[in-house]
Structures are given as C-alpha cells and as structure tokens.
Write an enzyme that holds these catalytic residues in place. Structure first.
Site, PDB file in Angstrom:
ATOM      1  N   HIS A 385       0.794  -1.235   0.000  1.00 46.86           N
ATOM      2  CA  HIS A 385       0.000   0.000   0.000  1.00 46.86           C
ATOM      3  C   HIS A 385       0.815   1.267   0.000  1.00 46.86           C
ATOM      4  CE1 HIS A 385      -4.219  -1.221   0.452  1.00 46.86           C
ATOM      5  NE2 HIS A 385      -3.711  -2.329   0.979  1.00 46.86           N
ATOM      6  N   LYS A 576      -9.012  14.153   3.771  1.00 41.20           N
ATOM      7  CA  LYS A 576      -8.154  12.975   3.844  1.00 41.20           C
ATOM      8  C   LYS A 576      -7.244  13.148   5.058  1.00 41.20           C
ATOM      9  CE  LYS A 576      -6.792  13.968  -0.404  1.00 41.20           C
ATOM     10  NZ  LYS A 576      -6.705  12.733  -1.151  1.00 41.20           N
ATOM     11  N   LYS A 582       0.413  14.479   1.213  1.00 38.89           N
ATOM     12  CA  LYS A 582      -0.876  14.783   0.608  1.00 38.89           C
ATOM     13  C   LYS A 582      -1.017  16.281   0.317  1.00 38.89           C
ATOM     14  CE  LYS A 582      -3.335  10.800   2.654  1.00 38.89           C
ATOM     15  NZ  LYS A 582      -3.987  10.131   1.515  1.00 38.89           N
ATOM     16  N   THR A 684      -8.465   6.757  -2.825  1.00 37.54           N
ATOM     17  CA  THR A 684      -9.804   6.263  -3.158  1.00 37.54           C
ATOM     18  C   THR A 684     -10.852   7.359  -2.999  1.00 37.54           C
ATOM     19  OG1 THR A 684      -9.924   5.345  -0.911  1.00 37.54           O
ATOM     20  CG2 THR A 684      -9.477   3.798  -2.721  1.00 37.54           C
ATOM     21  N   LYS A 688     -14.445   8.407  -5.220  1.00 32.91           N
ATOM     22  CA  LYS A 688     -15.768   8.734  -4.667  1.00 32.91           C
ATOM     23  C   LYS A 688     -16.250  10.079  -5.231  1.00 32.91           C
ATOM     24  CE  LYS A 688     -14.073   6.664  -0.383  1.00 32.91           C
ATOM     25  NZ  LYS A 688     -13.415   7.027   0.899  1.00 32.91           N
TER      26      LYS A 688
HETATM   27  C1  LIG Z   1     -12.102   7.124   1.225  1.00 35.17           C
HETATM   28  C2  LIG Z   1     -11.660   7.488   2.570  1.00 35.17           C
HETATM   29  C3  LIG Z   1     -10.297   7.682   2.834  1.00 35.17           C
HETATM   30  C4  LIG Z   1      -9.229   7.620   1.773  1.00 35.17           C
HETATM   31  O1  LIG Z   1      -9.055   8.928   1.290  1.00 35.17           O
HETATM   32  P1  LIG Z   1      -7.783   9.356   0.391  1.00 35.17           P
HETATM   33  O2  LIG Z   1      -8.103  10.752   0.016  1.00 35.17           O
HETATM   34  O3  LIG Z   1      -7.790   8.442  -0.784  1.00 35.17           O
HETATM   35  O4  LIG Z   1      -6.594   9.232   1.240  1.00 35.17           O
HETATM   36  C5  LIG Z   1      -9.915   8.016   4.122  1.00 35.17           C
HETATM   37  N1  LIG Z   1     -10.819   8.148   5.101  1.00 35.17           N
HETATM   38  C6  LIG Z   1     -12.148   7.979   4.885  1.00 35.17           C
HETATM   39  C7  LIG Z   1     -13.095   8.146   6.007  1.00 35.17           C
HETATM   40  C8  LIG Z   1     -12.607   7.642   3.617  1.00 35.17           C
HETATM   41  O5  LIG Z   1     -13.918   7.473   3.403  1.00 35.17           O
END
Ligand SMILES: *Cc1c(COP(=O)(O)O)cnc(C)c1O
Length: 841
Positions: A385, A576, A582, A684, A688
């Site tokens: 990961h 995030k 990031k 991810t 979304k």
């Molecule tokens: C999808 C999700 C993440 C992952 O977010 P990234 O922007 O891809 O790091 C982290 N926390 C929650 C609560 C999520 O729903």
C-alpha cells in the site's frame, strides 16, 4: 433538506412487494410491522423493558437495527450452510483495519428493505435521519487502507464470492477529533460503550494462542515478561456483510483478546485473586485500541503482538474450517489447502501469516519443508500500500526471540534458502544479497516484513498502475527481478452502493431515471450516460441533483456544527488524513495567493468559493497538527477581513470519518488530489468524488492518472510534476529559487512568515518555514504551486460556462465505472485467488 426527501429516496428503490421480500428472508410468519407482535415493538419493549411510547432515539435505533438483524439472520445462516455443502474455495481477507462506518442504512439498502423501513418509519413517526445519527461510526481504521478493506468485503458479498474478513475488535477505534483554538484535540472513541446490535459474539468458537513470553501492564504500559510462555484467548465477534440484493450474507469476523482461563474464585487467596484479575485485564488490553498512525510504522511492542494475535487467531480458525471439509475419520489432505483457501494480506501488517502457516504445516501437520513451503506460497498473496520508507514495517529480531522463537527459526531458514537461491542466480552480486535479505543488519537486527510477504506468497500487487510500476522497478526491484511473475497491479475501487446509491440519493435517482438501475451492481453501465453529456434536460437534472445535495449538506452543517455556508459558492474540498505528502499546505498556499490577489485588487471578479478541509493528524505527528492549526487560522483571518468576506471562505470540519465523507462528497464541486507525484499509492476518495460529479484538480499520481485517462484529460484539471521529475529532482530542486523568482509565491510565504495569520501567537508557524523552505522540502510544494494556480484558473473558466462544466461532470460520472471495487475484486478473484461465485439458493 427535510426528512421528506429521505423518505422519498427510500421508496425510490427498485422493489415492489414488501411481503414477498420478507418471505424471501424467511420471515413469513413474523411481521415486521403490524400492531401486536411487530419485530420493532417487541425489541423496544423486551430489549429495554420500556414503554414504547416514551423511548429516546438511541433505543429506537437499537430496536430498528435488531429488527433488521432478525430479518437477515436466516439468510446469514443459509449462506454459511451453502458454503459448507458446496465446499467452494474461500477467500480470507486479513486486515488490521476495517473502516466500515455506520451499518443501518447500508444494510437496509442492501437487503432492498428501504420501502418497508420507509413505511414503518412513516407509520411510527420516526425521524429516520435523526435515528441514523444514533449509530456511532465503526472507526476501526485510519484511512484509505481500512476503507478499502470495507469496500472489498461489500463487493465480495455482492458478487457472491465465499469470503470472510478477519480483523480486530478494537474497543477504541480511531480517536475522535475536536478543535480548541484551532488545534486538534483527541478524545478516545469508546464506540462499544453501548451494545452494538450488529455483532454476534461466538465464544464457543474461541481459539487459544500460544506466546513465548507473558505480559503485564506496568505503570500503564504493556511489558513483556521473558521466559514465561503464556497463552491468550481469541474470541470471535461476527458482523454480517450483506451483498446487494440480500442473496449472500458473508461475515466479518473480529477478534477480541481475553485471558485463557476463567477465574476460579475458590482457588485464590486474596493476593492471588488480585494478580489473576490483573492478568486478565492485561490480556484484554491487547485489543483495546487501534494505533492511530497512518503511513508511518511506529514500531511499538503492543502493535507487534496485535499483529501476531490477528494472524494466529485467523489461521487457527480457517485451518479448523478447512480440516472440517475432510471426510470424518480420514487424515487431512493438506495438499488441497491452496485449492480451498486463498489468504489476502492487506499490507504487511498481517505478514506473520507466512511464518505462522509454515509453523502449522511443519509442526502441527508434520509436513516436510519443501511441501509446507509450496503450500504456503500457493495459499498466500500480498498487497502493498505504500512506497514511503517510513511506512515499511521492520520488527526487531529480539522481539521474535522473546515472543515468537519458533517463528524466528522458520524465518531464518526461509532467509537461508532465499539467499542461496539469490547467490546462485546472481553470483557475486553481494549488494543484491544484502537488499533481498529478510534481515536488515545493524543494531538491533530487524526483520523486513515486506520482503517476508513477497518471498512467502505467490502474488504481490500494488494498488494503481503507477504505484505497481514504482514498487517493481524501484522499491523492491531486486526481489522483483528474482520473482518477476509474482508482481501485478490491481487498481483500487470503491463500492458504488455506499458511495453513490446510499450517499447520493438525488444523483442516483437522476442516473436511474436515465439508464435504469443496473449500474448499482455493474458500474460500467454508467457509460450509457456518455451520449447525454450535451443533453440539455439531462444536464439540468444533474445540476439540480448537485444543488439538492449541497442544500442538504448546508442544512446538516448548520444544525450540527452551527456553521452557515452559502450553497451558491463553489464547494472545493480536500478531505483525507493530514500528511505532508498529501500536501494540504499546497492547497493552503493556493488560497493565500487568491487572498493576496483580492486584497490587492478588491474589485477582482471571482466566483465565490468555499474551501473545505477535513482530516485527522496522527497524535504524534507534530507538523501535521501545525498544518491543522494553520488552516484554522487562515479561515479565521479570511472571515475577519471585510475585503474578501463572502467571496472566499475556508472551513475546517472536525471529526473526518466515513459518515462525514458520505455527506460532503455528494455536495462537492471540486476534488483536490494534489499529492507529490509518486507518493500516493492510489487514493480512493478521488474515485468517490468522481462518481459523485465533482471535477478533479490533481497531480499525476496514484489512480488519479487512470481516472483522467478514463474521463479524458480535457475533462480533468491535471497539473504539476510527474513522478519521474520528482524522483530526478535531487540535483535541481531549491525552494529558495521559487521564493526569489516567483512574486506571488514570495508574497504568500512572506505573509505567512510575518505572523499575519497568528498575530497573537507569534512564532507558532515557524515549523512551516522549515517544511516549505529551509528544510529542503522533499514534497516539493513550491515546485507545483504555479502550475496549480494555472489549473485553478482553467477550472474557474470552465465553471463560468455551466454547459461546459456540466458536460465535464457527466463525462466524469460516465467514465467512473472502472473505479467500482466490484471491478477490482473481479480481478483479484480471477488473477490471484482463482475464486468463483457460490450462489446461495
Ligand atoms: C475514502 C476514505 C479515505 C481515503 O481517502 P484518500 O483521500 O484516498 O486518502 C480516508 N478516510 C475515509 C473516512 C474515507 O472514506
């Protein structure tokens, strides 16, 4: 939006007769509704012994959830009976984290019970949205890795794959976050304080785990007592994982630690009794709390024991199940193990599985090394990961000596054979030998868990194309050259049930009206929207859906946080974990530049914007906490400045988690995915946002690259350095160059360093000077700032032309089908597990 909208949403499901439905779940004789023996009333009354007319929302939530569980119980049992009868190959997903969030609305949706529940709620005068808020988020994870595990088990159940998730039942999930004077405060998340209606304890299926030492809690810390072997009990708690349509109900099995022997009151004198009680408490403290560190390995002893505990409990459990499939009385045919069992390791956290399975096959089954090794490798597979060096797990060898001496013997033998093979195939290449070794020399010597997972499994995958390439060609290049056939890519995905159908009823309805509801289980059908990208009526419907979700979010925010935001501004989001890679700081610099432009030119014509941030910082990550403080001070300074007020707004939302993401993402216009290229494995949340009709402004990193290819780069706002440019930058990158040569960059930095945003708290942002300028900045914020601003300008130009913007939005939604976790799971099933659906009749 009022609760009316939700009721209407609930009834919009594709189901007709609710009686047929309940029949299907084996609930013929029981009535879900009705006056006398309704499930809901019975639970209200008998579970809490209260007058049903005088109960609070929490009791109502529990009664509704219990009623739903009653409805699914028979189906859940039947799923397991089917697997026992058909004896298919089973998939076991081992993960230290499952970030599942809330279950009630998701379970109701997957059971297709929304029409029934909507009617019951109406009849009983239940405020459905308020009732849903009574359920705490199951925050058994930090971020993306744990959320991926949750999306995967959803997809496996929907695709009728015989699968089980294995994890730990932390009593305390990820800490709850609040803000005080703009600083993050952490509170413990005691999510199991009240009974959880979804979990089923199965003490009769407990397993006993042996350890090479004992443990005590001394002065509040967990201390090992060497030379005194001990054992622990793993007690399983099962949660239903409902496939969409309710046909398959798989299990998420979470282990809780307990002392192995019941206390014998007679046998103890008072002093013994207290120490026996202490031993019991120290056993139970093992699964007390989730480690709140994301993308770093804190190397703590308790965490090491947690990892072994998950592995040992889960393997004992699955081996017991495997052995049951052999005819009674005949010896176990261990050669069938890889035909009946596939184990996926979610990152290296469960990679002690390699040595534990070897131990079982050698010591319990009595197999020879060669056969045990062959079966182990063919059964196990590993997902990487992260490429961040600080996140690659390495455990001190002395800890193995203390806790797992037999594992250490096995690992050393695996390593001896590995190095022999490497020396034969690459004679004289001692550098390579040193790099592939499972042992890192130095004091103390350490076991490299990623190397162990790669060597001990038949498959290693990364989670996006660029990540898998870098993994193979850079991070573990030497191992990849030794075993090239083991490496592959499986780009992540997210479940469209939770993240689109449930989270965004307005857009879901708009899509279903246009192309039917087949997209819910086959997201590639969204491609049918492509011809509608320029259709005026469909464009209006998409815009109206976004408007509705923005209003719903604004109403929720006002009522819960007391924050009023204007729904007619652009909602521009970065939500995030807070981490330097990031680059929330890059976003902050963009906002400071825009702020400076407005201050210099008060008449500047710009669409009003609201910038949302949300995310937790690891409690020990000092700089991440300073970043949160800076974002909050930036927000306050902008609110206080009459020149920009109403045109720029920054909002930091506390307590980021699944439930907040479900509310904010459907309301968003812009998704920021701006990690330093080469650092974000996949991401991810990017997916979304895409399926919810937000446009992405982002870097060439992770799965964002594949999203842009799918949607067409003209429908994306990509900017900045590539991963190659970043990795080759050591020689040329100087943050000072940007400070000297770019006036807007210099003005933004100088404003920050002049204590403009912290007039009454001088010096608190000095760590930002080090991060961005004097410390060399390995994340290269300043190198991408100008390109970011340029992409932002393009974005605003598109927003100003609604037809162009909405066309891009539709092209993004239409091409998001690839980013369903159903697609990802189909690839794992076909290319790694060789697992097939096993439908429940
Ligand atoms: C999808 C999700 C993440 C992952 O977010 P990234 O922007 O891809 O790091 C982290 N926390 C929650 C609560 C999520 O729903």
């Amino acid at each position: 939006m009022s609760s009316d909208m939700t009721m209407a949403d609930a009834t919009a499901s594709n189901v007709s007769g609710s009686t047929d439905l309940l029949q299907r779940y084996g609930c013929g004789p029981i009535h879900f509704t009705g006056t006398r023996d309704a499930l809901y009333e019975r639970h209200l009354m008998f579970d809490h012994v209260v007058d049903p007319t005088s109960v609070g929302p929490r009791e109502r939530y529990e009664a509704v959830a219990r009623s739903v569980r009653d409805v699914l119980s028979q189906r859940w049992l039947r799923t397991e009976q089917t697997y026992e009868r058909e004896n298919p190959k089973r998939v076991y997903y081992l993960s230290l984290e499952f970030l599942i969030g809330r279950s009630l609305a998701n379970n109701v949706m997957n059971l297709l019970l929304d029409p029934v529940v909507a009617r019951v709620a109406d009849e009983k005068g239940i405020d459905w949205l308020a009732l849903l808020d009574e359920e705490p988020d199951a925050g058994l994870g930090n971020g993306g890795l744990g959320r991926l595990a949750a999306c995967f088990i959803d997809s496996m159940a929907t695709m009728q794959i015989p699968a089980m998730g294995y994890g730990l039942r932390y009593e305390y999930g990820i800490f709850r976050q609040s803000l005080r004077d703009g600083w993050q405060q952490e509170q413990p998340d005691n999510w199991l304080r009240r009974p959880d209606p979804w979990e089923v304890a199965r003490p009769q299926e407990s397993v006993e785990i042996r350890l090479g030492c004992s443990f005590e809690v001394r002065n509040g810390t967990f201390a090992a007592v060497p030379g005194r072997p001990s054992s622990l009990l793993g007690v399983p708690y099962d949660r239903p994982v409902i496939g969409y349509g309710g046909r398959t109900i798989n299990t998420l099995r979470l282990w809780a630690a307990a002392a192995p022997h019941a206390l014998d009151f007679q046998a103890f004198s008072a002093g013994d009794f207290v120490s026996a009680l202490a031993e019991r408490l120290s056993a139970e403290s093992l699964t007390r709390v989730l480690y709140p560190d994301d993308s770093t390995s804190m190397g703590q002893g308790l965490r090491f024991v947690q990892e072994y505990f998950l592995v040992a409990c889960s393997l004992a459990d699955l081996v017991r199940r495997f052995r049951r499939t052999n005819p009674v009385g005949s010896p176990t045919d261990w050669r069938a193990l890889p035909d009946k069992v596939a184990v996926q390791l979610n990152d290296t956290h469960p990679s002690l599985t390699v040595s534990e399975l070897m131990r079982i096959l050698l010591d319990d089954a009595g197999l020879g090394w060669e056969e045990a090794w062959d079966l182990t490798r063919r059964t196990l597979a590993y997902t990487n990961h992260t490429l961040l060096p600080e996140a690659l797990e390495k455990w001190p060898l002395p800890w193995f000596e203390l806790l797992l001496p037999r594992h250490l013997e096995i690992i050393l033998e695996i390593n001896r054979r590995l190095l022999d093979e490497a020396r034969t195939r690459f004679p004289g290449d001692e550098g390579r030998i040193e790099r592939v070794s499972l042992i890192e020399e130095g004091g103390p010597r350490k076991i490299r868990m990623a190397n162990l997972a790669i060597v001990g499994s038949h498959s290693t995958n990364g989670v996006a194309a660029i990540h898998s390439d870098l993994l193979r060609t850079v991070t573990v290049q030497d191992l990849a050259e030794l075993y090239p056939e083991r490496f592959s890519n499986k780009t992540n995905g997210v479940t469209p049930r939770r993240w689109l159908r449930l989270a965004n009823p307005a857009l879901s309805r708009c899509i279903t009206d246009a192309i039917g509801d087949g997209w819910i289980t086959d997201l590639s059908q969204l491609a049918k929207l492509t011809p509608l990208a320029d259709d005026g009526a469909f464009q209006d419907a998409v815009r109206e859906a976004k408007r509705a979700m923005k209003h719903r979010f604004v109403a929720w925010l006002a009522s819960t946080n007391g924050i009023a935001v204007d729904p007619d501004t652009i909602f521009d989001c970065q939500i995030k974990r807070i981490h330097e890679y990031k680059r929330q700081l890059l976003n902050a610099l963009r906002i400071v530049v825009l702020y400076n432009r407005m201050r210099q030119n008060p008449d500047l014509d710009m669409v009003p914007r609201t910038f949302f941030f949300a995310g937790k910082a690891a409690p020990a990550y000092r700089l991440a906490k300073v970043i949160i403080k800076f974002l909050n001070n930036l927000a306050a300074a902008i609110d206080d400045d009459p020149v920009v007020r109403g045109r720029l707004r920054v909002v930091f939302l506390p307590e980021y988690g699944v439930s907040l993401a479900e509310k904010l993402i459907p309301a968003s216009d812009v998704s920021n995915q701006i990690s330093t290229a080469g650092y974000e494995a996949s991401g991810t949340s990017n997916m979304k946002f895409m399926m919810n009709g937000a446009l992405t402004i982002g870097t060439h990193d992770g799965a964002t690259i594949e999203m842009a290819q799918a949607a067409g780069e003209e429908n994306f706002f990509l900017f900045g350095l590539t991963a190659d440019q970043v990795s080759g930058s050591a020689g040329w990158y100087s943050p000072f160059w940007h400070h000297h040569n770019e006036p807007e960059t210099r003005a933004a930095l100088d404003l920050i360093f002049s204590d403009h945003f912290n007039r009454n708290e001088p010096g608190i942002f000095e760590p930002l000077r080090d991060a961005l300028l004097t410390g060399g900045d390995r994340f290269m914020h300043l190198a991408d700032l100008t390109a970011y601003l340029e992409a932002d300008r393009r974005l605003l130009a598109s927003y100003a032309a609604p037809q162009d913007w909405t066309r891009k939005v539709i092209m993004n939604i239409a091409n998001s089908g690839r980013f369903s976790s159903d697609r990802t799971i189909a690839e794992y099933a076909a290319e790694i597990w060789d697992a097939k659906p096993c439908p429940v009749p």
